[in-house]
Design a protein around this motif. Structure first.
Motif, PDB file in Angstrom:
ATOM      1  N   ILE A  60       0.410   7.308   3.245  1.00 24.48           N
ATOM      2  CA  ILE A  60       1.417   6.462   2.624  1.00 24.48           C
ATOM      3  C   ILE A  60       0.700   5.446   1.747  1.00 24.48           C
ATOM      4  O   ILE A  60      -0.189   4.724   2.220  1.00 24.48           O
ATOM      5  CB  ILE A  60       2.245   5.747   3.703  1.00 24.48           C
ATOM      6  CG1 ILE A  60       3.013   6.757   4.565  1.00 24.48           C
ATOM      7  CG2 ILE A  60       3.189   4.739   3.066  1.00 24.48           C
ATOM      8  CD1 ILE A  60       4.031   7.587   3.815  1.00 24.48           C
ATOM      9  N   THR A  61       1.082   5.403   0.473  1.00 27.26           N
ATOM     10  CA  THR A  61       0.440   4.431  -0.413  1.00 27.26           C
ATOM     11  C   THR A  61       1.309   3.196  -0.621  1.00 27.26           C
ATOM     12  O   THR A  61       0.795   2.114  -0.829  1.00 27.26           O
ATOM     13  CB  THR A  61       0.145   5.062  -1.784  1.00 27.26           C
ATOM     14  OG1 THR A  61       1.361   5.556  -2.317  1.00 27.26           O
ATOM     15  CG2 THR A  61      -0.850   6.193  -1.651  1.00 27.26           C
ATOM     16  N   GLY A  62       2.627   3.377  -0.566  1.00 32.73           N
ATOM     17  CA  GLY A  62       3.515   2.255  -0.819  1.00 32.73           C
ATOM     18  C   GLY A  62       3.645   1.965  -2.300  1.00 32.73           C
ATOM     19  O   GLY A  62       3.175   2.722  -3.154  1.00 32.73           O
ATOM     20  N   ALA A  63       4.276   0.837  -2.587  1.00 33.01           N
ATOM     21  CA  ALA A  63       4.647   0.512  -3.961  1.00 33.01           C
ATOM     22  C   ALA A  63       3.436   0.301  -4.861  1.00 33.01           C
ATOM     23  O   ALA A  63       3.482   0.597  -6.044  1.00 33.01           O
ATOM     24  CB  ALA A  63       5.533  -0.736  -3.967  1.00 33.01           C
ATOM     25  N   SER A  64       2.334  -0.214  -4.300  1.00 31.11           N
ATOM     26  CA  SER A  64       1.185  -0.591  -5.126  1.00 31.11           C
ATOM     27  C   SER A  64      -0.133  -0.163  -4.505  1.00 31.11           C
ATOM     28  O   SER A  64      -1.184  -0.745  -4.813  1.00 31.11           O
ATOM     29  CB  SER A  64       1.194  -2.110  -5.318  1.00 31.11           C
ATOM     30  OG  SER A  64       1.081  -2.759  -4.059  1.00 31.11           O
ATOM     31  N   GLY A  65      -0.096   0.838  -3.632  1.00 33.68           N
ATOM     32  CA  GLY A  65      -1.334   1.279  -2.975  1.00 33.68           C
ATOM     33  C   GLY A  65      -1.742   0.405  -1.822  1.00 33.68           C
ATOM     34  O   GLY A  65      -2.841   0.563  -1.280  1.00 33.68           O
ATOM     35  N   ASN A  66      -0.899  -0.523  -1.403  1.00 34.50           N
ATOM     36  CA  ASN A  66      -1.272  -1.488  -0.364  1.00 34.50           C
ATOM     37  C   ASN A  66      -0.680  -1.205   1.014  1.00 34.50           C
ATOM     38  O   ASN A  66      -0.823  -2.031   1.924  1.00 34.50           O
ATOM     39  CB  ASN A  66      -0.878  -2.899  -0.806  1.00 34.50           C
ATOM     40  CG  ASN A  66      -1.885  -3.476  -1.775  1.00 34.50           C
ATOM     41  OD1 ASN A  66      -3.041  -3.725  -1.396  1.00 34.50           O
ATOM     42  ND2 ASN A  66      -1.494  -3.656  -3.020  1.00 34.50           N
ATOM     43  N   ALA A  67      -0.015  -0.075   1.193  1.00 28.81           N
ATOM     44  CA  ALA A  67       0.484   0.235   2.533  1.00 28.81           C
ATOM     45  C   ALA A  67      -0.685   0.307   3.520  1.00 28.81           C
ATOM     46  O   ALA A  67      -1.802   0.649   3.145  1.00 28.81           O
ATOM     47  CB  ALA A  67       1.247   1.548   2.517  1.00 28.81           C
ATOM     48  N   GLY A  68      -0.414  -0.045   4.764  1.00 19.43           N
ATOM     49  CA  GLY A  68      -1.453  -0.019   5.801  1.00 19.43           C
ATOM     50  C   GLY A  68      -2.049  -1.372   6.132  1.00 19.43           C
ATOM     51  O   GLY A  68      -2.960  -1.454   6.947  1.00 19.43           O
ATOM     52  N   HIS A  69      -1.517  -2.434   5.539  1.00 22.88           N
ATOM     53  CA  HIS A  69      -2.041  -3.772   5.849  1.00 22.88           C
ATOM     54  C   HIS A  69      -1.571  -4.239   7.228  1.00 22.88           C
ATOM     55  O   HIS A  69      -0.913  -5.273   7.366  1.00 22.88           O
ATOM     56  CB  HIS A  69      -1.611  -4.770   4.773  1.00 22.88           C
ATOM     57  CG  HIS A  69      -2.605  -4.892   3.648  1.00 22.88           C
ATOM     58  ND1 HIS A  69      -2.642  -4.017   2.597  1.00 22.88           N
ATOM     59  CD2 HIS A  69      -3.624  -5.765   3.420  1.00 22.88           C
ATOM     60  CE1 HIS A  69      -3.621  -4.354   1.761  1.00 22.88           C
ATOM     61  NE2 HIS A  69      -4.232  -5.412   2.242  1.00 22.88           N
TER      62      HIS A  69
END
Lengths: 310, 310
Positions: free
Chosen positions: B150-159
């Protein structure tokens, strides 16, 4: 014109309609969910069948999409809705498949259907990463990431109501503690408001509380502030984990408007500070009461996005 | 045999190796990250180039995969690693693409690469829904759902380090408050332990604390209990939202073993009570130090799952 038969099964009402490919509803019918000690599983099934026959008339639907209260075995569609005690592991999907042979029949959680609807045709349209939430008797939701509905390991992804917002907070119906739902669900919030001076009466609901908060009644405003704060914390957590574009919030409590969304925005601003998280938009759901039916239809009409091959 | 050049860029060390399709490393090299007031952006780049030349020798890689400290502009690969002050919006991907023309060059967050590695070849192998976590100087992670990163909207998923575990908790480097990272990151935990009687000294790290906890030193045990509790709450939230199969935990602090994983399991049991959530497995990461390189290689070698078309 081809139509999907869309069905919404809840503890309060049964509803159904035909839905065309643009997401428009026709032939809408609803009835109170039969309940009480003498209503058996098959009585409820027969009532549903009658409702569906009224809706379809002579139309042969190209598929059947159903939103139903959880929990359920997904994708089998054996349902045990918390608020429908007479259905325990009731084979809803199998029964509907017998009745509508040769077309796909798909059953998902009712809050997931609302989230799908908001992504397909509502407040999340055009965005790839959307959390849809329903803040009502419970707090449910559904998660769309990279333009696809996330189902998770067992079809249970989207249980946003059980994000923990106060580790030592009030007990939750799930058996845990401090879940968003334990703080922000309508009945819990009504009880909290009444314990803090709001007008008493057993008939009061979250919708009444929302209305009083809009009118500025202080105890109602404080209750909505509490719910908004919890929602803001939960949305910050979800956004950090999933990098969301949009969170769409529906359900009776969301009708409070500013008394809910103001404190929500403040809590979110305090906790979501990194630029990628701060840019998440929180908006009211756009589709209202029909959202569950629109989303149920989308399980069929846009199955590539909303019904990943299990 | 074809090889991917895998690169790991961190504030402490630079590392690289060739990785074959089975995920095996050859030609591993590492060096301390050049730092200090006289190290400019291009000095660091030249040091990295020398390291990569040593690793590749005469081999022409079929692609270049890079894990780098965040934040970054994704998928462009302009990086601004918190712990590498000389690189601010440094065009790492573009520079590497110039140097390795005609092959894909992909740059992602270093913790995301570790999570990818654990899903591809480590503790999450064979599971479709995996959260990989690195508990170290910071708390990072990556999210794989329905078998895709999962990358999310801006590649920041996983925080995952910024899931809120104590809304009124300690301030976090992100600007928020009560994030998992604010409670459980190594340096924060060392400071907390020292304030509660653990041995003083500026050189102490989370790894020392983990070692003392394994030996039963009470103040260290209490510190790990605090971290484990916060991790359990965060994992409960993530599991409810995403319906995970497995959470794999690596990083220096995870070496504490039972003093961390025991309190983690207790907090998770207390908060994840619904059957679908209670079945999530929390396991130590399996791949150790090389995980970041293995995951960086997987961005190329298994791009269908780990490099969704942006």
């Amino acid at each position: 014109m081809s139509y999907v038969l869309a069905v919404d099964v809840g503890g309060t009402k049964l509803a159904a309609a035909l839905v065309d490919e643009a997401g428009r509803l026709t032939g809408y019918r609803r009835m109170a969910t039969p309940s009480g000690p003498y209503v058996g599983a098959d009585d409820l099934w027969r009532a549903l069948v009658e409702l569906l026959d009224e809706v379809t008339g002579r139309v042969v639907p190209v598929g059947v999409g159903v939103g139903c209260g959880g929990p359920m075995i997904w994708p089998d569609g054996d349902v045990s809705p918390l608020n429908i005690p007479s259905w325990r592991r009731f084979p809803l999907r199998a029964r509907l498949a017998d009745r509508y042979p040769g077309v796909p029949v798909r059953v998902h959680n009712d809050a997931v259907c609302v989230a799908v609807a908001e992504h397909w045709r509502g407040a999340g349209k055009g965005h790839r990463n959307v959390l849809g939430m329903v803040v009502s008797t419970g707090v449910g939701g559904g998660l769309i990431l990279d333009d696809r509905l996330i189902t998770g390991a067992s079809g249970n992804a989207g249980h946003v109501g059980h994000i923990v917002v106060e580790p030592e907070g009030p007990p939750c119906a799930c058996g845990g503690r401090g879940c968003l739902e334990a703080v922000a669900r309508g009945p819990g919030l009504v009880a909290w408001a009444q314990a803090h001076g709001w007008r008493t009466g057993e008939e009061m609901t979250g919708v009444d509380l929302a209305a009083d908060a809009r009118r500025g009644v202080p105890s109602a405003v404080r209750a909505l502030r509490r719910a908004g704060g919890a929602l803001g914390v939960a949305i910050a957590s979800a956004t950090h984990l999933c990098d969301l574009d949009v969170v769409a919030i529906g359900g009776g409590l969301s009708q409070a408007g500013a008394p809910l969304f103001g404190p929500l925005a403040a809590a979110l601003r305090a906790h979501a500070r990194m630029p990628f998280a701060a840019r998440v938009e929180v908006v009211p759901a756009a589709l209202g009461q029909g959202a569950g039916l629109v989303g149920a239809a989308a399980l069929i009409l846009a199955g590539d996005r909303y019904w990943p091959a299990p």
